[in-house]
Design a protein around this motif. Structure first.
Motif, mmCIF file in Angstrom:
data_model
loop_
_atom_site.group_PDB
_atom_site.id
_atom_site.type_symbol
_atom_site.label_atom_id
_atom_site.label_comp_id
_atom_site.label_asym_id
_atom_site.label_seq_id
_atom_site.Cartn_x
_atom_site.Cartn_y
_atom_site.Cartn_z
ATOM 1 N N UNK A 75 0.872 -1.168 0.000
ATOM 2 C CA UNK A 75 0.000 0.000 0.000
ATOM 3 C C UNK A 75 0.911 1.220 0.000
ATOM 4 N N UNK A 76 0.600 2.167 -0.888
ATOM 5 C CA UNK A 76 1.392 3.393 -0.968
ATOM 6 C C UNK A 76 0.477 4.539 -1.362
ATOM 7 N N UNK A 77 0.419 5.559 -0.522
ATOM 8 C CA UNK A 77 -0.378 6.760 -0.779
ATOM 9 C C UNK A 77 -1.824 6.461 -1.157
ATOM 10 N N UNK A 78 -2.457 5.597 -0.388
ATOM 11 C CA UNK A 78 -3.878 5.310 -0.584
ATOM 12 C C UNK A 78 -4.196 4.381 -1.729
ATOM 13 N N UNK A 79 -3.172 3.779 -2.321
ATOM 14 C CA UNK A 79 -3.396 2.843 -3.430
ATOM 15 C C UNK A 79 -2.752 1.511 -3.090
ATOM 16 N N UNK A 80 -3.382 0.453 -3.561
ATOM 17 C CA UNK A 80 -2.839 -0.888 -3.383
ATOM 18 C C UNK A 80 -1.995 -1.209 -4.606
ATOM 19 N N UNK A 81 -0.789 -1.707 -4.382
ATOM 20 C CA UNK A 81 0.127 -2.078 -5.454
ATOM 21 C C UNK A 81 0.211 -3.597 -5.519
ATOM 22 N N UNK A 82 -0.325 -4.156 -6.595
ATOM 23 C CA UNK A 82 -0.313 -5.604 -6.804
ATOM 24 C C UNK A 82 0.806 -5.934 -7.777
ATOM 25 N N UNK A 83 1.777 -6.714 -7.331
ATOM 26 C CA UNK A 83 2.899 -7.108 -8.179
ATOM 27 C C UNK A 83 2.440 -8.286 -9.044
ATOM 28 N N UNK A 84 2.633 -8.145 -10.358
ATOM 29 C CA UNK A 84 2.158 -9.138 -11.327
ATOM 30 C C UNK A 84 3.302 -9.547 -12.256
ATOM 31 N N UNK A 85 3.035 -10.526 -13.112
ATOM 32 C CA UNK A 85 4.045 -11.010 -14.049
ATOM 33 C C UNK A 85 4.516 -9.888 -14.974
ATOM 34 N N UNK A 86 5.808 -9.897 -15.322
ATOM 35 C CA UNK A 86 6.274 -8.924 -16.313
ATOM 36 C C UNK A 86 5.456 -9.079 -17.605
ATOM 37 N N UNK A 87 5.032 -7.973 -18.154
ATOM 38 C CA UNK A 87 4.211 -7.989 -19.365
ATOM 39 C C UNK A 87 2.719 -7.997 -19.094
ATOM 40 N N UNK A 88 2.318 -8.225 -17.855
ATOM 41 C CA UNK A 88 0.886 -8.295 -17.532
ATOM 42 C C UNK A 88 0.224 -6.914 -17.547
ATOM 43 N N UNK A 89 0.964 -5.857 -17.215
ATOM 44 C CA UNK A 89 0.366 -4.517 -17.144
ATOM 45 C C UNK A 89 -0.182 -4.053 -18.495
ATOM 46 N N UNK A 90 0.610 -4.075 -19.570
ATOM 47 C CA UNK A 90 0.037 -3.633 -20.849
ATOM 48 C C UNK A 90 -1.072 -4.555 -21.344
ATOM 49 N N UNK A 91 -0.948 -5.835 -21.047
ATOM 50 C CA UNK A 91 -1.983 -6.786 -21.473
ATOM 51 C C UNK A 91 -3.295 -6.515 -20.729
ATOM 52 N N UNK A 92 -3.222 -6.279 -19.429
ATOM 53 C CA UNK A 92 -4.426 -5.981 -18.652
ATOM 54 C C UNK A 92 -5.067 -4.695 -19.166
ATOM 55 N N UNK A 93 -4.245 -3.689 -19.441
ATOM 56 C CA UNK A 93 -4.754 -2.426 -19.982
ATOM 57 C C UNK A 93 -5.539 -2.676 -21.282
ATOM 58 N N UNK A 94 -4.984 -3.508 -22.167
ATOM 59 C CA UNK A 94 -5.662 -3.828 -23.437
ATOM 60 C C UNK A 94 -6.928 -4.636 -23.200
ATOM 61 N N UNK A 95 -6.892 -5.593 -22.276
ATOM 62 C CA UNK A 95 -8.078 -6.409 -21.993
ATOM 63 C C UNK A 95 -9.213 -5.548 -21.451
ATOM 64 N N UNK A 96 -8.888 -4.632 -20.555
ATOM 65 C CA UNK A 96 -9.923 -3.765 -20.000
ATOM 66 C C UNK A 96 -10.521 -2.856 -21.074
ATOM 67 N N UNK A 97 -9.697 -2.377 -21.991
ATOM 68 C CA UNK A 97 -10.187 -1.487 -23.054
ATOM 69 C C UNK A 97 -10.964 -2.269 -24.112
ATOM 70 N N UNK A 98 -10.522 -3.480 -24.397
ATOM 71 C CA UNK A 98 -11.119 -4.292 -25.458
ATOM 72 C C UNK A 98 -12.508 -4.779 -25.073
ATOM 73 N N UNK A 99 -12.646 -5.221 -23.878
ATOM 74 C CA UNK A 99 -13.928 -5.731 -23.415
ATOM 75 C C UNK A 99 -14.703 -4.604 -22.743
ATOM 76 N N UNK A 100 -15.909 -4.877 -22.400
ATOM 77 C CA UNK A 100 -16.717 -3.854 -21.742
ATOM 78 C C UNK A 100 -16.591 -3.909 -20.223
#
Length: 177
Positions: A75-100
């Motif tokens: 937790x840092x400055x009111x946000x939770x930081x979840x450590x994920x696999x390298x490469x997961x961040x851009x993929x998650x960003x695309x999945x969230x944008x692609x789907x509804x």
């Protein structure tokens, strides 16, 4: 309920240091200032998904309820930081944008290659006058292993969707209630 470990072990310290271009320098810095937060690059050892703390706790509960849990979480400055696999961040960003799903999930900050994040101190010093790092965040699940279990984009996506659709979940801004 997920485990709570606030101090980083030696193996976890080695894993965190491996994210840096200069791991030995990081470890030397931590040896001299274990109470100080650090800035580490994403994309090599991990990516980080930053989310509102309340929503993040719900996501964590989903990750632990539906399977093997997750690796490091801070937790840092009111946000939770979840450590994920390298490469997961851009993929998650695309999945969230692609789907509804994006309309159900509060805004997430996906930190991947080229980004850096502030990680909490390796040790939490309580009530120590010479410990300026006390307000610098804290570990909810500190790294304990050299190869922590890091969830991928799909696992995080489904945990986010389930957490957002759970009865009583806060409605994201801009979405009708």
């Amino acid at each position: 309920m997920h485990p709570s470990v606030e101090c980083v072990g030696a193996a976890g310290e080695a894993w965190l240091a491996s994210a840096s271009e200069y791991p030995r320098s990081m470890r030397a810095l931590w040896e001299s200032r274990p109470w100080a937060p650090s800035v580490l690059p994403c994309g090599r050892a991990f990516d980080v998904i930053s989310m509102p703390a309340l929503f993040g706790r719900r996501v964590l509960d989903e990750l632990w309820a539906s399977g093997p849990g997750c690796g490091p979480v801070a937790v840092h400055r009111g946000r939770l930081l979840l450590f994920v696999q390298p490469g997961a961040a851009p993929r998650l960003r695309r999945l969230l944008a692609w789907e509804e799903w994006a309309r159900d999930v509060p805004p997430l900050l996906c930190h991947g290659k080229g980004d850096a994040v502030t990680v909490p101190p390796l040790q939490r010093m309580v009530n120590s006058p010479d410990s300026p790092g006390q307000g610098a965040g804290r570990w909810i699940v500190a790294p304990e292993r050299r190869d922590p279990r890091l969830p991928g984009a799909a696992v995080v996506l489904w945990a986010c969707v389930r957490a957002a659709r759970e009865p009583g979940a806060p409605v994201p801004p801009g979405r009708p209630s």
